[in-house]
Design an enzyme around this catalytic site. Structure first.
Site, PDB file in Angstrom:
ATOM      1  N   THR A  35       0.857  -1.186   0.000  1.00 38.73           N
ATOM      2  CA  THR A  35       0.000   0.000   0.000  1.00 38.73           C
ATOM      3  C   THR A  35       0.897   1.241   0.000  1.00 38.73           C
ATOM      4  OG1 THR A  35      -0.180   0.257   2.405  1.00 38.73           O
ATOM      5  CG2 THR A  35      -1.770  -1.228   1.343  1.00 38.73           C
ATOM      6  N   ALA A  37       2.077   2.699  -2.757  1.00 39.83           N
ATOM      7  CA  ALA A  37       3.173   2.342  -3.672  1.00 39.83           C
ATOM      8  C   ALA A  37       3.467   3.433  -4.695  1.00 39.83           C
ATOM      9  CB  ALA A  37       2.824   1.037  -4.398  1.00 39.83           C
ATOM     10  N   ILE A  41       8.644   5.360   0.083  1.00 37.26           N
ATOM     11  CA  ILE A  41       9.096   4.025   0.480  1.00 37.26           C
ATOM     12  C   ILE A  41       8.383   2.935  -0.337  1.00 37.26           C
ATOM     13  CG2 ILE A  41       9.057   2.383   2.413  1.00 37.26           C
ATOM     14  CD1 ILE A  41       9.297   4.916   4.270  1.00 37.26           C
ATOM     15  N   TYR A 180      -0.325  12.720  14.190  1.00 36.38           N
ATOM     16  CA  TYR A 180       0.428  11.650  13.520  1.00 36.38           C
ATOM     17  C   TYR A 180       0.848  10.576  14.522  1.00 36.38           C
ATOM     18  CZ  TYR A 180       4.205   9.446  10.791  1.00 36.38           C
ATOM     19  OH  TYR A 180       5.024   8.548  10.131  1.00 36.38           O
TER      20      TYR A 180
HETATM   21  N1  LIG Z   1       9.152   9.682   5.737  1.00 45.65           N
HETATM   22  C1  LIG Z   1       9.429   9.467   7.007  1.00 45.65           C
HETATM   23  O1  LIG Z   1      10.228  10.189   7.631  1.00 45.65           O
HETATM   24  C2  LIG Z   1       8.792   8.312   7.730  1.00 45.65           C
HETATM   25  C3  LIG Z   1       9.320   7.954   8.982  1.00 45.65           C
HETATM   26  C4  LIG Z   1       8.750   6.899   9.665  1.00 45.65           C
HETATM   27  C5  LIG Z   1       7.683   6.201   9.109  1.00 45.65           C
HETATM   28  N2  LIG Z   1       7.196   6.562   7.886  1.00 45.65           N
HETATM   29  C6  LIG Z   1       6.046   5.840   7.377  1.00 45.65           C
HETATM   30  O2  LIG Z   1       6.376   5.307   6.094  1.00 45.65           O
HETATM   31  C7  LIG Z   1       5.180   5.152   5.336  1.00 45.65           C
HETATM   32  C8  LIG Z   1       5.406   5.679   3.924  1.00 45.65           C
HETATM   33  O3  LIG Z   1       5.670   7.062   3.976  1.00 45.65           O
HETATM   34  P1  LIG Z   1       6.599   7.844   2.917  1.00 45.65           P
HETATM   35  O4  LIG Z   1       7.617   8.548   3.700  1.00 45.65           O
HETATM   36  O5  LIG Z   1       6.991   6.950   1.808  1.00 45.65           O
HETATM   37  O6  LIG Z   1       5.534   8.940   2.450  1.00 45.65           O
HETATM   38  P2  LIG Z   1       4.996   9.367   1.010  1.00 45.65           P
HETATM   39  O7  LIG Z   1       6.125   9.475   0.060  1.00 45.65           O
HETATM   40  O8  LIG Z   1       4.137  10.545   1.244  1.00 45.65           O
HETATM   41  O9  LIG Z   1       4.094   8.125   0.590  1.00 45.65           O
HETATM   42  C9  LIG Z   1       2.878   7.846   1.229  1.00 45.65           C
HETATM   43  C10 LIG Z   1       2.117   6.865   0.374  1.00 45.65           C
HETATM   44  O10 LIG Z   1       0.842   6.613   0.988  1.00 45.65           O
HETATM   45  C11 LIG Z   1      -0.156   6.759  -0.002  1.00 45.65           C
HETATM   46  N3  LIG Z   1      -1.429   7.190   0.574  1.00 45.65           N
HETATM   47  C12 LIG Z   1      -1.648   8.290   1.351  1.00 45.65           C
HETATM   48  N4  LIG Z   1      -2.957   8.405   1.634  1.00 45.65           N
HETATM   49  C13 LIG Z   1      -3.574   7.356   1.028  1.00 45.65           C
HETATM   50  C14 LIG Z   1      -4.922   6.923   0.939  1.00 45.65           C
HETATM   51  N5  LIG Z   1      -5.912   7.607   1.534  1.00 45.65           N
HETATM   52  N6  LIG Z   1      -5.204   5.798   0.247  1.00 45.65           N
HETATM   53  C15 LIG Z   1      -4.218   5.108  -0.368  1.00 45.65           C
HETATM   54  N7  LIG Z   1      -2.919   5.463  -0.325  1.00 45.65           N
HETATM   55  C16 LIG Z   1      -2.601   6.577   0.357  1.00 45.65           C
HETATM   56  C17 LIG Z   1       0.398   7.809  -0.976  1.00 45.65           C
HETATM   57  O11 LIG Z   1      -0.147   7.685  -2.262  1.00 45.65           O
HETATM   58  P3  LIG Z   1      -1.284   8.623  -2.907  1.00 45.65           P
HETATM   59  O12 LIG Z   1      -1.029  10.018  -2.451  1.00 45.65           O
HETATM   60  O13 LIG Z   1      -1.101   8.393  -4.368  1.00 45.65           O
HETATM   61  O14 LIG Z   1      -2.535   8.039  -2.399  1.00 45.65           O
HETATM   62  C18 LIG Z   1       1.874   7.404  -1.022  1.00 45.65           C
HETATM   63  O15 LIG Z   1       2.082   6.411  -1.983  1.00 45.65           O
HETATM   64  C19 LIG Z   1       4.081   5.890   6.098  1.00 45.65           C
HETATM   65  O16 LIG Z   1       3.254   4.954   6.758  1.00 45.65           O
HETATM   66  C20 LIG Z   1       4.851   6.718   7.124  1.00 45.65           C
HETATM   67  O17 LIG Z   1       4.093   6.945   8.292  1.00 45.65           O
HETATM   68  C21 LIG Z   1       7.729   7.604   7.182  1.00 45.65           C
END
Ligand SMILES: NC(=O)c1ccc[n+]([C@@H]2O[C@H](COP(=O)([O-])OP(=O)(O)OC[C@H]3O[C@@H](n4cnc5c(N)ncnc54)[C@H](OP(=O)(O)O)[C@@H]3O)[C@@H](O)[C@H]2O)c1
Length: 280
Positions: A35, A37, A41, A180
């Site tokens: 999910t 994707a 990440i 968050y």
């Molecule tokens: N970046 C960090 O520093 C960090 C640190 C710790 C943990 N994380 C965790 O890592 C995970 C991935 O984050 P990321 O950093 O890769 O962020 P990102 O680049 O913003 O990616 C988030 C992804 O979630 C999808 N998404 C958001 N809302 C959605 C919805 N309502 N339905 C379906 N898909 C949805 C987005 O796609 P669409 O917008 O196309 O829907 C996107 O593909 C998250 O769970 C985050 O909490 C991130």
């Protein structure tokens, strides 16, 4: 190729080697759902796993991004299916579940990665109850609904469930991150509780407690621009490694010190942080 790390980032996030042969063997013919994707990440993980003989099911809202990703991976080994879905919308998730239940080979791995972060002081949140609703919607209720729907498939294949969590849920809560942190902590607790139960049915689990990762998620936070952060490609390697060497948890090596600090220094933290906030 991994993006370049600074010296400090090298120390904090030492390289993760993926044993290609082991990954190939462990992932062969497996169906893996990611999910979130379309970016960050999730996208990096899809790109890494596309080189293997797997069926990748890619879910996110942005259909154009998923289509472009699928097209860019056309010459790779994996079979790729995309399902543009807003995971916070019940009807869309029901449609997704219906389609997934018809998969000819079932489901082996569910990587719950989609998420949204909000950083906002509480004084600026007084008229914004919806911030708390929308973080819970995507970071808690959405993965709960998905896992509930897909657990029978995972059980059938003695599969693997993965939660992309954040190190913050194990540490003292930071100011400005209430929405968050509360939603990520809620899902972490849900996941850990369910993981213990599902292990008795042969389903394994991994929680990845990530530090900062340089994706669009942290881009709006100016303070993070010069702070050490992992690359999404590095996290993708950790995810890939979890497929052939499943560990219940992954967290950075230094998190032990951060956790000890959280345990022993709560009083000091709660004394100093308000003073710092007053000054700034
Ligand atoms: N970046 C960090 O520093 C960090 C640190 C710790 C943990 N994380 C965790 O890592 C995970 C991935 O984050 P990321 O950093 O890769 O962020 P990102 O680049 O913003 O990616 C988030 C992804 O979630 C999808 N998404 C958001 N809302 C959605 C919805 N309502 N339905 C379906 N898909 C949805 C987005 O796609 P669409 O917008 O196309 O829907 C996107 O593909 C998250 O769970 C985050 O909490 C991130």
């Amino acid at each position: 190729m991994l993006p370049k790390y600074s010296f400090l980032e090298h120390l904090l996030f030492p390289p993760t080697k993926v044993h290609q042969k082991k990954l190939r063997q462990a992932s062969q013919q497996k169906t893996i759902l990611i999910t979130g994707a379309s970016y960050g990440i999730g996208e990096a993980s899809a790109r890494l796993l596309a080189a293997y003989d797997v069926h990748l099911i890619l879910v996110a809202r942005t259909a154009s991004k998923l289509t472009a990703l699928k097209k860019s991976l056309e010459d790779q080994t994996a079979q790729i299916s995309i399902y543009p879905t807003d995971l916070t919308q019940v009807e869309e998730v029901e449609a997704l579940l219906l389609a997934l239940k018809k998969l000819p080979n079932g489901l082996d791995v569910l990587i719950s990665n989609a998420g949204h972060s909000i950083q906002r002081p509480i004084q600026k949140s007084l008229e914004r109850f919806h911030d708390f609703e929308r973080t819970m919607a995507i970071n808690y209720f959405a993965p709960v609904r998905l896992f509930l729907g897909l657990m029978p498939l995972l059980e059938k294949r003695k599969g693997h469930m993965m939660n992309i969590s954040a190190i913050n849920v194990l540490l003292l809560p930071a100011p400005h991150w209430a929405a968050y942190q509360a939603s990520k902590t809620a899902f972490d607790q849900w996941f850990r509780s369910v993981a213990i139960e599902m292990e008795s049915y042969g389903v394994s689990s991994t929680s990845l407690y990530l530090p900062l990762v340089r994706t669009r998620m942290i881009a709006p936070t100016k303070a993070y621009q010069n702070v050490p952060a992992m690359s999404p490609e590095h996290v993708a390697r950790l995810i890939a490694k979890s497929l052939y060497r499943p560990k219940r948890t992954w967290m950075p090596w230094w998190s032990i010190f951060a956790r000890l600090g959280s345990f022993f220094c709560r009083g000091l933290w709660e004394f100093l942080v308000p003073k710092f906030l007053q000054k700034s």
